[in-house]
Design an enzyme around this catalytic site. Structure first.
Site, PDB file in Angstrom:
ATOM      1  CB  THR A   1      -0.903  -0.010   1.251  1.00  0.00           C
ATOM      2  OG1 THR A   1      -1.757  -1.158   1.192  1.00  0.00           O
ATOM      3  CG2 THR A   1      -1.749   1.251   1.327  1.00  0.00           C
TER       4      THR A   1
ATOM      5  CB  SER B   1       2.858   7.172  -3.359  1.00  0.00           C
ATOM      6  OG  SER B   1       4.030   7.269  -2.561  1.00  0.00           O
ATOM      7  CB  THR B   2       6.651   3.170  -3.443  1.00  0.00           C
ATOM      8  OG1 THR B   2       7.000   4.421  -2.859  1.00  0.00           O
ATOM      9  CG2 THR B   2       7.824   2.623  -4.244  1.00  0.00           C
TER      10      THR B   2
ATOM     11  CG  ASP C   1       4.020  -2.407   1.476  1.00  0.00           C
ATOM     12  OD1 ASP C   1       3.366  -2.746   2.470  1.00  0.00           O
ATOM     13  OD2 ASP C   1       3.822  -1.322   0.856  1.00  0.00           O
ATOM     14  N   GLY C   2       6.188  -0.572   0.022  1.00  0.00           N
ATOM     15  CA  GLY C   2       7.070   0.557   0.297  1.00  0.00           C
ATOM     16  C   GLY C   2       7.407   0.629   1.775  1.00  0.00           C
TER      17      GLY C   2
ATOM     18  CG  ASP D   1       6.126   5.477   6.198  1.00  0.00           C
ATOM     19  OD1 ASP D   1       5.651   6.179   5.277  1.00  0.00           O
ATOM     20  OD2 ASP D   1       5.477   4.618   6.790  1.00  0.00           O
TER      21      ASP D   1
ATOM     22  N   GLY E   1       0.615   5.474   6.105  1.00  0.00           N
ATOM     23  CA  GLY E   1      -0.606   5.465   5.290  1.00  0.00           C
ATOM     24  C   GLY E   1      -1.745   4.782   6.032  1.00  0.00           C
TER      25      GLY E   1
ATOM     26  CD  GLU F   1       1.388  -1.434   4.732  1.00  0.00           C
ATOM     27  OE1 GLU F   1       2.012  -1.079   5.763  1.00  0.00           O
ATOM     28  OE2 GLU F   1       1.245  -0.688   3.744  1.00  0.00           O
TER      29      GLU F   1
ATOM     30  CE  LYS G   1       9.344   7.390   1.302  1.00  0.00           C
ATOM     31  NZ  LYS G   1       8.509   6.245   1.031  1.00  0.00           N
TER      32      LYS G   1
END
Ligand code: DER
Length: 234
Positions: free
Chosen positions: A28, A30-31, A85-86, A88, A101, A107, A125
């Site tokens: 989940t 923006s990446t 997954d991305g 932070d 998010g 996740e 990051k």
């Protein structure tokens, strides 16, 4: 190259790990959304077949459904071949802060069940110490007695100048996760001293569901920077 370009480059590289027939954890943010789009595109082009996606949020579920990506859940597929997954924040040992998010619970559930967890980030990051920038380390808590849970969390880290805040939406109401829980954000002035003991202490607090430190979970880290993309296996 814009930051969006870097996110997309990292995401496309991660999708190289997806093979036909795999069960794939869909991250989940923006990446990760670029990885979801890429998998759907390869399925449409017939370059990938028989892939089943396990979404880590309602938001990703909606994106995948709109793209015609076949979906299922952990009940049907308790083991996941690869999750993408991305994050932070990523420290030098590939430990992560995730969840800004609001999707950290699903996740972590999906990503703790996968054989390979591929983390995709742009270079912004990377940190030396999780929480060093004073940004949120999210904790999902049950709404019942949330204020008591918040106070307890704050008192755990009093010595490191931690401030705990209930996450609210633009309407000033408490933010609700996909699981209808609240998020308490922990802000550490000088980063999180010992993430392993912090993780254990947080998990013992009554009312805590899960937190946003993903410790010893990453297997592959893909970092897209202005001077290229690096891929490192733990
Ligand atoms: O909230 C989350 O857990 C996201 O995956 C976050 O960690 C990364 O989101 P971004 O790719 O939009 O920065």
């Amino acid at each position: 190259l814009t930051q969006e370009d870097l996110k997309r480059i990292a995401a496309y590289k991660a999708v190289d790990f997806v093979e036909s027939g795999m069960v794939v954890g869909l991250g989940t943010g923006s990446t990760a959304c670029h990885a979801v789009a890429r998998i759907a595109e390869l399925l449409r082009l017939g370059k990938l077949k028989n892939v089943v996606g396990i979404p880590t949020s309602k938001k990703t579920e909606e994106q995948a459904l709109a793209l015609g990506l076949p979906l299922s859940d952990l009940v049907a597929y308790p083991s996941v071949d690869v999750a993408i997954d991305g994050a932070d924040e990523v420290d030098p040992w590939f430990n992560l802060i995730k969840g800004r998010g609001g999707s950290l619970y699903r996740e972590k559930m999906v990503e703790s069940r996968c054989g390979r967890f591929v983390v995709i980030v742009d270079e912004s990051k990377l940190v030396k110490k999780l929480g060093e920038g004073g940004h949120a380390m999210p904790v999902e808590v049950v709404p019942f007695g949330w204020n008591v849970t918040l106070e307890k969390l704050q008192s755990l880290f009093k010595s490191s100048g931690c401030v705990a805040q209930l996450r609210t939406g633009s309407d000033g109401k408490p933010f609700l996760t996909d699981n209808l829980n609240y998020i308490v954000n922990l802000f550490f002035k000088n980063g999180i001293e010992d993430i392993h003991s912090a993780s254990d202490a947080i998990k013992r607090v009554v009312g805590v569901v899960e937190h946003g430190m993903f410790i010893d979970m990453t297997t592959t880290l893909i970092v897209a920077g202005t001077d290229g993309v690096t891929l490192k296996n733990k």
